[in-house]
Design a protein around this motif. Structure first.
Motif, PDB file in Angstrom:
ATOM      1  N   LYS A   2     -32.534  -5.233 -13.101  1.00 22.71           N
ATOM      2  CA  LYS A   2     -32.360  -4.300 -13.886  1.00 22.71           C
ATOM      3  C   LYS A   2     -31.144  -4.378 -15.206  1.00 22.71           C
ATOM      4  O   LYS A   2     -30.224  -4.548 -14.024  1.00 22.71           O
ATOM      5  N   THR A   8     -23.781  -2.227  -9.862  1.00 23.03           N
ATOM      6  CA  THR A   8     -24.380  -1.496  -8.294  1.00 23.03           C
ATOM      7  C   THR A   8     -23.893  -2.499  -7.228  1.00 23.03           C
ATOM      8  O   THR A   8     -23.472  -2.335  -5.916  1.00 23.03           O
ATOM      9  N   ASN A  33     -31.023  -4.971   2.238  1.00 17.77           N
ATOM     10  CA  ASN A  33     -31.335  -3.740   2.850  1.00 17.77           C
ATOM     11  C   ASN A  33     -30.570  -2.074   2.544  1.00 17.77           C
ATOM     12  O   ASN A  33     -31.153  -1.416   2.887  1.00 17.77           O
ATOM     13  N   SER A  34     -29.506  -2.552   1.078  1.00 14.41           N
ATOM     14  CA  SER A  34     -28.961  -1.309   0.996  1.00 14.41           C
ATOM     15  C   SER A  34     -30.474  -0.620  -0.136  1.00 14.41           C
ATOM     16  O   SER A  34     -31.503  -0.996  -0.257  1.00 14.41           O
ATOM     17  N   PHE A  35     -30.300   1.137  -0.196  1.00 13.99           N
ATOM     18  CA  PHE A  35     -30.562   1.844  -0.520  1.00 13.99           C
ATOM     19  C   PHE A  35     -31.079   1.192  -1.990  1.00 13.99           C
ATOM     20  O   PHE A  35     -32.244   1.623  -2.831  1.00 13.99           O
ATOM     21  N   GLU A  36     -30.030   0.886  -3.152  1.00 10.74           N
ATOM     22  CA  GLU A  36     -29.820   0.480  -4.091  1.00 10.74           C
ATOM     23  C   GLU A  36     -30.971  -0.949  -4.322  1.00 10.74           C
ATOM     24  O   GLU A  36     -31.682  -0.588  -5.947  1.00 10.74           O
ATOM     25  N   GLN A  38     -33.387  -1.766  -2.627  1.00  4.81           N
ATOM     26  CA  GLN A  38     -34.929  -1.283  -2.157  1.00  4.81           C
ATOM     27  C   GLN A  38     -35.458  -0.617  -3.367  1.00  4.81           C
ATOM     28  O   GLN A  38     -37.236  -0.389  -3.655  1.00  4.81           O
ATOM     29  N   ASP A  39     -34.354   0.818  -3.983  1.00  4.49           N
ATOM     30  CA  ASP A  39     -34.362   1.361  -4.857  1.00  4.49           C
ATOM     31  C   ASP A  39     -35.169   1.100  -5.830  1.00  4.49           C
ATOM     32  O   ASP A  39     -36.193   0.893  -6.855  1.00  4.49           O
ATOM     33  N   ALA A  40     -34.705  -0.189  -6.170  1.00  2.00           N
ATOM     34  CA  ALA A  40     -35.040  -1.254  -7.557  1.00  2.00           C
ATOM     35  C   ALA A  40     -35.928  -2.018  -7.461  1.00  2.00           C
ATOM     36  O   ALA A  40     -36.137  -2.482  -8.579  1.00  2.00           O
ATOM     37  N   ASP A  41     -36.647  -1.912  -6.253  1.00  2.00           N
ATOM     38  CA  ASP A  41     -36.852  -3.315  -5.865  1.00  2.00           C
ATOM     39  C   ASP A  41     -36.863  -4.642  -6.032  1.00  2.00           C
ATOM     40  O   ASP A  41     -37.846  -5.533  -6.711  1.00  2.00           O
ATOM     41  N   LYS A  43     -35.909  -7.751  -4.215  1.00  2.00           N
ATOM     42  CA  LYS A  43     -36.493  -8.860  -2.817  1.00  2.00           C
ATOM     43  C   LYS A  43     -35.598  -9.791  -3.245  1.00  2.00           C
ATOM     44  O   LYS A  43     -35.623 -11.064  -2.433  1.00  2.00           O
TER      45      LYS A  43
END
Length: 308
Positions: A2, A8, A33-36, A38-41, A43
């Motif tokens: 993104k 981030t 494995n951070s929320f950031e 994973q939220d941004a998908d 991988k």
């Protein structure tokens, strides 16, 4: 990834390494494995991206991260930031609550994340430093393709020449495309850069509209003048016609990397638009000056990076 997600990434890398040194695999696992992430998908995170991020952290924040210890492939934070305010480092936050939070947390990552977001969000679109080097872009209202005619481009060039000779405008890069202008410049005679650009836009607005009125070959004359008139009616500080959009989006350029990046962006604009194959083939920009040839404007200050 993104747009702007690198902010981030930088904060997460610093946050991880300030707690303990880590290998690439450990950093990769922590980030993915951070929320950031994973939220941004997101991988994947390559070693190449990590190396680039570390270089950028070093350039932007005066923070050294390395993995050069013999027999140890972990990354370390080697130096902490210089907190003093000077011409290269923006001032720290004045808000007392933010100060208390930063000082009590002793968190480099939070300090840097706050500081860089503050630069990006608060400083990007204002002329804070009257002596600074700035990248600006300004466009015709409605992004209309007015500058497909060279006679209108020439009006801009004449005005830039006047500003160079009489108003202290030092130009490092420029480009005029069909609907907008990019400029890298500084004000060197004590005039505030926002006033310098304001004068330039006011004069060229009137001159180009007059040229449109008087141009017998302008097939879009009625459409253009009617559009500018309607746009002017929407604004309380415009008497009649509005030619330029009000926003300039000035960005102060405060590192060699960012200066070089923006100048390349300026010169690549016609290439990205499909107008030419090579930047230096486009006549209405300073790309020719950066190819050791003479462009249309005199006294362009060519930026050179040394030691890189």
């Amino acid at each position: 990834m993104k747009k702007d997600f690198y902010l981030t990434r930088y904060a997460l890398i610093i946050k991880k390494l300030e707690s303990a040194p880590a290998t690439y695999s450990q950093l990769e696992d922590y980030l993915l494995n951070s929320f950031e992430f994973q939220d941004a998908d997101i991988k994947s995170y390559s070693i190449r991206t990590l190396q680039r991020d570390i270089r950028e952290i070093s350039n932007l924040f005066n923070l050294s991260i390395h993995n050069k210890k013999k027999g140890d492939n972990r990354y370390y934070i080697e130096s902490r930031p210089m907190m003093e305010v000077d011409e290269y480092n923006p001032p720290l936050p004045h808000d007392s609550i933010v100060w208390l939070f930063l000082l009590s947390s002793h968190s480099l990552s939070m300090y840097y994340f706050y500081l860089y977001k503050n630069i990006k969000m608060s400083r990007n679109y204002k002329f804070h430093n009257p002596e600074g080097l700035y990248f600006i872009s300004f466009a015709v209202v409605g992004w209309l393709d007015v500058f497909i005619r060279n006679e209108y481009k020439e009006i801009l060039l004449e005005s830039l020449r006047f500003c160079q000779k009489n108003k202290g405008m030092e130009i490092h890069a420029w480009c005029i495309v069909s609907s907008h202008v990019h400029l890298v410049f500084r004000s060197i005679d004590g005039k505030k850069p926002e006033l310098l650009i304001g004068d330039f836009k006011r004069f060229t607005s009137k001159a180009i509209i007059q040229a449109i009125k008087e141009n017998p070959t302008e097939s879009r004359k009625e459409f253009l003048l009617d559009f500018f008139l309607k746009e002017g009616a929407k604004s309380s500080n415009v008497n009649q016609y509005q030619f330029w959009r009000h926003d300039n989006k000035p960005i102060e350029l405060w590192s060699n990397h960012v200066i070089n990046q923006k100048i390349n962006y300026v010169h690549q604009n016609p290439v990205e638009a499909g107008l030419v194959f090579r930047a230096e083939d486009y006549r209405y920009s300073s790309a020719l000056d950066y190819s050791d040839e003479k462009g249309l404007l005199d006294d362009v200050v060519v930026f050179r990076m040394f030691g890189f």
